[in-house]
Design a protein around this motif. Structure first.
Motif: not given
Length: 308
Positions: A5, A8, A233-234
């Motif tokens: 994650d 990305r 994300v992440g």
């Protein structure tokens, strides 16, 4: 191979920064021949339908906005109008890399102003990073030097307007979708451009100018979509520092399109701004994690209320 994650998120953030920088480069190119406010209006007319489509497909359109949020969104839109005027005016005359580097001081400025006016905690580590980062900005704008112009002040003014915009954004209720806020701003900026054009007049853009405007609008939409995706994300402390890849894109595009390479002092200042900004973002993310973990450990009947 499956990406993590965080990886990305970093890639998505890098694409977002590339898209925003491409938009800047295209607007700088088109405003060499097309009047600034006409370029703003035409880009807005091209961008707004795409934003509306995005809001509709993501259920992000909100038509019943409480009076308090409506007032805050109007203030935010006004700050964004001024930021757009200052930024694009400076962009017409300053090298792309210089202006993008000045804008990268935004996280430092937001942190400082939030501490001064909103009472948010600010430790000595982040305060030191902010002061050092502003020293890097001085290396970029070169006050008192021959390279310092009115347009350098316009670039700094745009940062001030964006700081005001972002601080007002923090006060808007969480029930208001991000797409609605973005559309509200887009309408305000486009209306401003059209209003000025009613006074100064408009001319039909050439096919090349129209193509640049359309490409800038497309890049702006890509930037909007990818920056939202990056924040989802992440870990934010890992993903956010990749905002500074905008400096790399700006240096590359400035050289390829306009033949400009930043001076040594601009490069040194940019590195200082990026390093202190990354430290500030990392430190804020670490403190936020600590507060979250502390809140989890607090018993339900505790009188302590963690900060929101």
């Amino acid at each position: 191979m499956q990406l993590s994650d965080n990886l990305r998120g970093a890639l998505v953030m890098t694409v977002a920064m590339a898209a925003f920088t491409v938009n800047d480069a295209l607007m700088k190119a088109v405003t060499q021949t097309l009047p600034l406010f006409e370029a703003i209006a035409l880009r807005g007319l091209a961008t707004l339908p795409l934003l509306l489509l995005y809001g509709w497909t993501t259920n992000g359109l909100c038509f019943r906005i409480p009076p308090r949020d409506r007032k805050l969104m109007s203030i935010r839109a006004g700050a964004d109008v001024l930021a757009t005027i200052f930024y694009l005016s400076a962009l017409m005359f300053l090298p792309l890399a210089n202006l993008v580097a000045i804008l990268q001081s935004l996280p430092l400025a937001v942190t400082l102003v939030a501490a001064l006016f909103l009472g948010e905690p600010l430790g000595w580590r982040r305060l030191t990073a902010i002061l050092v980062g502003f020293g890097g900005v001085l290396l970029i704008v070169k006050p008192g030097a021959e390279g310092f112009t009115l347009w350098s002040l316009a670039g700094l003014a745009s940062v001030g307007c964006v700081v005001a915009r972002d601080l007002v954004t923090r006060q808007i209720g969480p029930a208001i979708p991000s797409a609605t806020v973005a559309i509200w701003n887009s309408v305000a900026v486009t209306a401003m451009g059209l209003a000025v054009c009613l006074v100064t007049g408009m001319r039909a853009p050439t096919p090349a100018e129209a193509g640049l405007i359309a490409a800038a609008a497309g890049a702006l939409i890509v930037g909007y979509l990818f920056i939202v995706a990056a924040m989802r994300v992440g870990d934010i402390g890992t993903v956010s520092p990749f905002r500074y890849t905008a400096l790399i894109w700006a240096i590359g595009l400035g050289w390829l399109i306009f033949g400009n390479l930043p001076s040594t002092s601009t490069l040194v200042g940019s590195v200082i701004v990026a390093a202190t900004g990354i430290f500030t973002l990392w430190r804020e993310a670490r403190l936020a994690r600590g507060r979250k973990e502390a809140a989890v450990d607090i018993p339900r009947d505790s009188p302590y209320t963690p900060p929101t």
